[in-house]
Design a protein around this motif. Sequence first.
Motif, PDB file in Angstrom:
ATOM      1  N   ARG A  66       0.831  -1.214   0.000  1.00  0.00           N
ATOM      2  CA  ARG A  66       0.000   0.000   0.000  1.00  0.00           C
ATOM      3  C   ARG A  66       0.862   1.259   0.000  1.00  0.00           C
ATOM      4  N   ALA A  69       2.371   1.754  -3.306  1.00  0.00           N
ATOM      5  CA  ALA A  69       1.366   2.226  -4.269  1.00  0.00           C
ATOM      6  C   ALA A  69       1.142   3.720  -4.089  1.00  0.00           C
ATOM      7  N   GLU A  70       1.044   4.146  -2.821  1.00  0.00           N
ATOM      8  CA  GLU A  70       0.826   5.577  -2.549  1.00  0.00           C
ATOM      9  C   GLU A  70       1.977   6.402  -3.112  1.00  0.00           C
ATOM     10  N   GLU A  74      -0.607   5.478  -7.046  1.00  0.00           N
ATOM     11  CA  GLU A  74      -1.656   4.528  -7.442  1.00  0.00           C
ATOM     12  C   GLU A  74      -2.647   4.342  -6.297  1.00  0.00           C
ATOM     13  N   ASP A  75      -3.816   3.807  -6.628  1.00  0.00           N
ATOM     14  CA  ASP A  75      -4.856   3.602  -5.630  1.00  0.00           C
ATOM     15  C   ASP A  75      -4.500   2.383  -4.762  1.00  0.00           C
ATOM     16  N   PRO A  76      -4.155   2.617  -3.475  1.00  0.00           N
ATOM     17  CA  PRO A  76      -3.707   1.498  -2.632  1.00  0.00           C
ATOM     18  C   PRO A  76      -4.766   0.407  -2.469  1.00  0.00           C
ATOM     19  N   GLN A  77      -6.033   0.788  -2.593  1.00  0.00           N
ATOM     20  CA  GLN A  77      -7.130  -0.186  -2.424  1.00  0.00           C
ATOM     21  C   GLN A  77      -7.201  -1.169  -3.589  1.00  0.00           C
ATOM     22  N   ARG A  78      -6.580  -0.777  -4.716  1.00  0.00           N
ATOM     23  CA  ARG A  78      -6.654  -1.662  -5.887  1.00  0.00           C
ATOM     24  C   ARG A  78      -5.340  -2.394  -6.127  1.00  0.00           C
ATOM     25  N   SER A  82      -7.050  -5.450   1.459  1.00  0.00           N
ATOM     26  CA  SER A  82      -7.147  -4.707   2.721  1.00  0.00           C
ATOM     27  C   SER A  82      -7.962  -5.556   3.686  1.00  0.00           C
ATOM     28  N   ASP A 219      -9.716  -5.845 -14.151  1.00  0.00           N
ATOM     29  CA  ASP A 219     -10.760  -4.814 -14.171  1.00  0.00           C
ATOM     30  C   ASP A 219     -11.924  -5.278 -15.065  1.00  0.00           C
TER      31      ASP A 219
END
Length: 361
Positions: A66, A69-70, A74-78, A82, A219
Amino acid sequence: MEREVISRVLTAYGIKAQAVPFGNGHINDTYNLIGTPYLLQRINTRVFARPDRLMRNIQLVTAHLRQRAEQAGEDPQRVTLSLLPTLDGESFFQSSDGSCYRILRRIENTRCYERAQNTGQMYGAAQVLGRFGRMLEGFDAAQLYETISDFHDTPKRVAALEAAAAGDIAGRAGQDAPMLQFALARKERCGVICRALKKGEIPLRVTHNDTKLNNFLFDSQTDRCVCLVDLDTVMPGSALYDFGDALRFGASTAAEDEADLDAVHFDMEIFAAFAKGYLEQAGRALCRTELSLLAQSVLWMTYECAVRFLTDDLNGDVYFKIQYPRQNRIRALNQFALAADIERRLLQMDRIVRQLSGCDF
Ligand code: GN1
Ligand code: MG
């Protein structure tokens, strides 16, 4: 009974929802929690004897991913899973009957595949795998527990097969003899990755260790590969395990339990697409010996999986979930057939790796 346990689990998380079976994993049980953004998973404690350690690994690895990604915007949730903590702040819930459950946030608008529909999907998965390895490069492997010891120690898997055949607890060794013979004929050669690791000829890295295509999410709109899930076996290992296992599953022309062995082949176009995507992302990090073993890794990971399915058949189906009797025998026959096909294509596969990597090993 199971319903009662699940309702106690949901209470511990402060969630009210209906749990509906989800996915096709061979080890854990997964449920969709209808009307919530979550998935519930029962951790198989026969396979993972220390769920606390397993969950610790996942917390550390996902936190690291995460953060990376941050940093990359980038979106850490994707990018990774989590976990939802229980109301008591724990990473999983242990019920009084000993069973263990965790809740994960669903990564929305994604899907997974049991079979690649085109080479583009495998190219995308390869890029995600290469990136996964790169993102974990700065992560200290010593922090991780070995969730299943000797997980990809192929010679030890063969020793377990020999023990199962000698014990013949389910009375199946006679029928399984031809497969056993195929396995034992490759007993010496199968240890090539393990030996290279032990001798320090290839580096120990943090690896996923279970990279079959249905552990990658895509996706739903764009079909772009988004991330790699099922982090239970993230441990120190070899990059070759991840490369080989992904192609074992993703480049087969048939499902892992297809009984018609004439339908089981290794798709070279998929191999080339995956190798390209992987080398683009991870190529520079790989040493010459790793590159020289990439093609072989597909053979030995397929062989190892066949050995494990056969061992479980001989042991009376105690490890992998089955949907019908002798499914593990069918899986083993299928994976040995695939291994035999890969073996015939090794030289051509090596040529492709040489071409793509520019390394003349
Ligand atoms: C299991 O959990 P799942 O279904 O993603 C197994 C893998 C095997 C795979 C074969 C912890 O993966 O090692 O390659 O089945 N996972 C474990 O399909 O044993
Ligand atoms: Mg899985």
